[in-house]
Motif scaffolding. Structure first.
Motif, PDB file in Angstrom:
ATOM      1  N   PHE A 279       0.841  -1.194   0.000  1.00  0.00           N
ATOM      2  CA  PHE A 279       0.000   0.000   0.000  1.00  0.00           C
ATOM      3  C   PHE A 279       0.886   1.258   0.000  1.00  0.00           C
ATOM      4  O   PHE A 279       0.648   2.208  -0.740  1.00  0.00           O
ATOM      5  CB  PHE A 279      -0.864  -0.062   1.266  1.00  0.00           C
ATOM      6  CG  PHE A 279      -2.220   0.572   1.160  1.00  0.00           C
ATOM      7  CD1 PHE A 279      -3.034   0.376   0.056  1.00  0.00           C
ATOM      8  CD2 PHE A 279      -2.721   1.327   2.224  1.00  0.00           C
ATOM      9  CE1 PHE A 279      -4.304   0.940  -0.007  1.00  0.00           C
ATOM     10  CE2 PHE A 279      -3.978   1.890   2.174  1.00  0.00           C
ATOM     11  CZ  PHE A 279      -4.768   1.702   1.058  1.00  0.00           C
TER      12      PHE A 279
ATOM     13  N   HIS B 163       1.087   4.285  -2.820  1.00  0.00           N
ATOM     14  CA  HIS B 163       0.844   5.696  -2.488  1.00  0.00           C
ATOM     15  C   HIS B 163       2.060   6.563  -2.803  1.00  0.00           C
ATOM     16  O   HIS B 163       1.921   7.710  -3.209  1.00  0.00           O
ATOM     17  CB  HIS B 163       0.436   5.837  -1.011  1.00  0.00           C
ATOM     18  CG  HIS B 163      -0.935   5.298  -0.747  1.00  0.00           C
ATOM     19  ND1 HIS B 163      -1.228   4.411   0.254  1.00  0.00           N
ATOM     20  CD2 HIS B 163      -2.111   5.505  -1.398  1.00  0.00           C
ATOM     21  CE1 HIS B 163      -2.518   4.105   0.227  1.00  0.00           C
ATOM     22  NE2 HIS B 163      -3.077   4.749  -0.778  1.00  0.00           N
TER      23      HIS B 163
ATOM     24  N   HIS C 178      -5.952   1.086  -8.265  1.00  0.00           N
ATOM     25  CA  HIS C 178      -5.804   1.332  -6.824  1.00  0.00           C
ATOM     26  C   HIS C 178      -7.153   1.709  -6.193  1.00  0.00           C
ATOM     27  O   HIS C 178      -7.593   1.090  -5.221  1.00  0.00           O
ATOM     28  CB  HIS C 178      -4.754   2.423  -6.603  1.00  0.00           C
ATOM     29  CG  HIS C 178      -4.505   2.737  -5.156  1.00  0.00           C
ATOM     30  ND1 HIS C 178      -3.566   2.075  -4.404  1.00  0.00           N
ATOM     31  CD2 HIS C 178      -5.082   3.636  -4.321  1.00  0.00           C
ATOM     32  CE1 HIS C 178      -3.577   2.557  -3.162  1.00  0.00           C
ATOM     33  NE2 HIS C 178      -4.492   3.514  -3.091  1.00  0.00           N
TER      34      HIS C 178
ATOM     35  N   GLU D 120      -9.609  -0.640  -3.644  1.00  0.00           N
ATOM     36  CA  GLU D 120     -10.013  -0.033  -2.369  1.00  0.00           C
ATOM     37  C   GLU D 120     -11.534  -0.040  -2.240  1.00  0.00           C
ATOM     38  O   GLU D 120     -12.075  -0.424  -1.202  1.00  0.00           O
ATOM     39  CB  GLU D 120      -9.510   1.412  -2.290  1.00  0.00           C
ATOM     40  CG  GLU D 120      -8.012   1.517  -2.048  1.00  0.00           C
ATOM     41  CD  GLU D 120      -7.508   2.949  -1.987  1.00  0.00           C
ATOM     42  OE1 GLU D 120      -6.368   3.121  -1.550  1.00  0.00           O
ATOM     43  OE2 GLU D 120      -8.245   3.885  -2.390  1.00  0.00           O
TER      44      GLU D 120
ATOM     45  N   CYS E 216      -5.185   8.022   3.086  1.00  0.00           N
ATOM     46  CA  CYS E 216      -5.436   6.639   2.674  1.00  0.00           C
ATOM     47  C   CYS E 216      -4.298   5.727   3.145  1.00  0.00           C
ATOM     48  O   CYS E 216      -4.538   4.618   3.607  1.00  0.00           O
ATOM     49  CB  CYS E 216      -5.598   6.584   1.153  1.00  0.00           C
ATOM     50  SG  CYS E 216      -6.226   5.025   0.564  1.00  0.00           S
TER      51      CYS E 216
HETATM   52 FE   LIG Z   1      -5.180   4.603  -1.450  1.00  0.00          FE
END
Ligand SMILES: [Fe+2]
Ligand SMILES: [Fe+2]
Length: 171
Positions: A13, A17, A53, A57, A122
């Motif tokens: 993750f 990002h 992505h 999510e 996030c």
């Molecule tokens: Fe994200």
């Protein structure tokens, strides 16, 4: 202690990002430098990275997090995605221009920056993913693989596949 699977998720993750963060920051620089060709490349890269992505999510991670945060915060995350999608649509238009006037350049930079807080917010979700059962984390990874294989960029996914209402209570 987080499980090894949760740790793997956190790393994965974070890496995603970082890529999105760096692309957005480069995009701010490109707009400020008046480099429209580079801005077009970076807008398209943002859309390619964010499409799969956002998709996994919304299809897997965010629904599992309702049990931890409750629906209201998940709604806020989805609302952030709505904003990023709207910003991306406008950035496609602005980056397609040969050159931008001052007002357009300011608008472009403001739009890119409006996406940045969600990137850091996030990433923080992984602290909560540590509390999900491994079976759910497996399922997030599976959904991620499928989203990457489908490879729809942000705007194609948003226009053709995204189901914004499927996470409402009782849906
Ligand atoms: Fe994200
Ligand atoms: Fe997100």
């Amino acid at each position: 202690m987080a499980s090894p699977l949760a740790d793997r998720f956190t790393q994965t993750f974070r890496t995603e990002h970082r890529e999105i963060r760096d692309t957005l920051l480069d995009l701010v620089d490109a707009f400020l430098a008046g480099d429209q060709k580079r801005a077009r490349t970076l807008v398209s890269r943002t859309a390619q990275l964010a499409g799969p992505h956002f998709r996994y999510e919304e299809e897997s991670l965010y629904p599992f997090l309702v049990a931890i945060f409750g629906q209201d915060y998940i709604e806020k995350l989805l609302h952030d995605h709505d904003g990023a999608i709207d910003a991306a649509k406008r950035l496609v238009v602005l980056s397609a221009k040969e050159r931008l006037d001052d007002a357009e350049r300011q608008e472009a930079v403001r739009l890119v920056r409006s996406i940045l807080p969600h990137v850091s917010d996030c990433d923080g979700l992984s602290i909560m993913v540590e509390r999900l059962p491994d079976g759910q984390i497996e399922s997030i990874f599976t959904t991620r693989e499928r989203a990457l294989a489908a490879g729809l960029d942000l705007l194609r996914w948003a226009a053709g596949v995204r189901s914004r209402t499927s996470y409402q209570p009782g849906a």
